[in-house]
Design an enzyme around this catalytic site. Structure first.
Site, PDB file in Angstrom:
ATOM      1  N   LEU A 151      38.723  66.156  64.644  1.00 42.32           N
ATOM      2  CA  LEU A 151      39.239  65.472  63.472  1.00 42.32           C
ATOM      3  C   LEU A 151      38.090  64.668  62.884  1.00 42.32           C
ATOM      4  CD1 LEU A 151      42.637  64.041  64.833  1.00 42.32           C
ATOM      5  CD2 LEU A 151      42.273  66.160  63.560  1.00 42.32           C
ATOM      6  N   ASP A 152      38.079  64.516  61.563  1.00 43.29           N
ATOM      7  CA  ASP A 152      37.076  63.660  60.954  1.00 43.29           C
ATOM      8  C   ASP A 152      37.150  62.271  61.584  1.00 43.29           C
ATOM      9  OD1 ASP A 152      36.293  65.667  59.217  1.00 43.29           O
ATOM     10  OD2 ASP A 152      37.633  65.009  57.620  1.00 43.29           O
ATOM     11  N   LYS A 153      36.039  61.575  61.587  1.00 45.53           N
ATOM     12  CA  LYS A 153      35.973  60.250  62.206  1.00 45.53           C
ATOM     13  C   LYS A 153      37.089  59.340  61.716  1.00 45.53           C
ATOM     14  CE  LYS A 153      32.900  56.254  62.736  1.00 45.53           C
ATOM     15  NZ  LYS A 153      31.557  55.689  62.455  1.00 45.53           N
ATOM     16  N   ARG A 261      41.478  67.641  52.764  1.00 47.47           N
ATOM     17  CA  ARG A 261      40.925  66.724  51.767  1.00 47.47           C
ATOM     18  C   ARG A 261      40.464  67.485  50.532  1.00 47.47           C
ATOM     19  NH1 ARG A 261      36.615  63.558  55.331  1.00 47.47           N
ATOM     20  NH2 ARG A 261      36.324  62.365  53.402  1.00 47.47           N
TER      21      ARG A 261
END
Length: 337
Positions: A151-153, A261
């Site tokens: 997952l993105d940070k 996104r």
């Protein structure tokens, strides 16, 4: 195979200042490209990272990626190489499931999945090394043992990591076949239209900004997201009834970098708080709600992860509630109606 993980291999010089000379021909290039061509021991991605940290200077003045290339000598300060092996750190984890082969956690926003240049500590890998010890699978390499997806940070939510090599291989195969249930909740500026649909595009690096992903007419990789608008907020307060914001459930059928996104932004409904793809400003009441909720990242949460255990064959499904910042924002947005 480890799908959904972008990696860069950097060849670094240990703690030196490298002098790179550019000539007149460099004026027609981006600075990072010009420096990469003149310094073959450094990748373009590495130079971009060094530019971002102020490690590149011209005439003793730091330059950025947006600086125009000028003929002359550039000084590139190469930091000492970080240890190759990530270190175990006693970072608390919210464990949803664990057995001898795998572990499922609810990752908080602000925690990167694995070490990367400029982000060597405080990652999920560092936490897993402390929690799991020597049992963590090494197939992913020393930089990210056990990691089969990420997952993105600044995206919160459910992640699975492998503790055994057989689980790592099995999970990687599931992700490669897209045989995983993954649903995310996003809070968006406006709402995608229609209220339910499938976004099917190709996603790859943006030609104008290599740090961003974009929907491409050709090239890139196939990306498929199903979405459902669960609720709209503030529609009655806007002329024409257009909503100010929405809660959207997105189901992934592929796992491209920044897929949700990019896809929601392409529908004119970027995720609230997204610093990269959130072009345009939310309505004033939405901005006020974001500030009051304390949201300081993209409002995206990996709410559901379901898969068949690659070793035991058990069907597993995990669902987590929105974290406090998104939950608070969701409740504040309700009051806009």
């Amino acid at each position: 195979m480890t799908p959904d993980i972008d990696s860069e291999d950097f060849e670094e010089t240990d703690g030196e200042t490298l002098i790179v000379s550019l000539d007149e021909a460099a004026r027609r290039l981006r600075l990072d490209k010009a420096l990469a061509e003149a310094a073959p021991t450094l990748s373009r991605a590495r130079i971009q990272a060094l530019l971002d940290t102020g490690a590149v200077s011209f005439a003793d003045v730091p330059v950025t990626a947006k600086s125009k290339p000028l003929p002359g000598d550039y000084a590139i300060a190469i930091p000492p190489v970080a240890p190759a092996d990530p270190q175990a750190e006693a970072i608390p984890l919210t464990v949803l499931f664990e057995d001898a082969d795998l572990i499922v956690i609810d990752k908080p926003a602000g925690m990167a999945a694995h070490p990367a240049p400029g982000n060597q500590t405080g990652t999920l890998v560092n936490a897993l090394l402390h929690h799991c010890g020597a049992s963590l699978s090494g197939i992913g390499g020393v930089a990210r043992p056990g990691i089969v997806h990420r997952l993105d940070k600044d995206t919160s939510g459910v992640m699975v990591a492998a503790k055994s090599d057989r689980a790592h291989a099995g999970l990687s195969a599931l992700f490669a076949r897209h045989d995983i249930e993954r649903t995310y909740i996003a809070l968006t500026r406006g709402a995608p239209s229609p209220a339910r649909g499938r976004i099917e595009t190709r996603i790859g690096r943006s030609s104008s900004d290599r740090k961003k992903m974009a929907v491409l007419k050709s090239g890139g990789r196939e990306a498929i997201t199903d979405y459902v608008v669960q609720r709209v907020f503030g529609a009655s307060a806007k002329p024409g009834g257009a909503p100010m914001a929405a809660r959207v459930a997105c189901t992934l059928h592929t796992g491209r970098t920044h897929q949700i996104r990019v896809h929601l932004a392409s529908k004119g409904a970027p995720i609230l708080g997204d610093p990269t793809y959130g072009s345009g400003s939310p309505a004033t009441p939405v901005r006020a709600a974001i500030a009051e909720a304390g949201l300081a990242r993209q409002a995206l949460h990996a709410a559901v992860l379901g898969f068949v255990h690659p070793v035991t064959g058990e069907s597993l499904r995990f669902e987590t509630d929105l974290p406090p910042d998104m939950k608070n924002l969701d409740e504040l947005l309700v009051s806009l109606d």
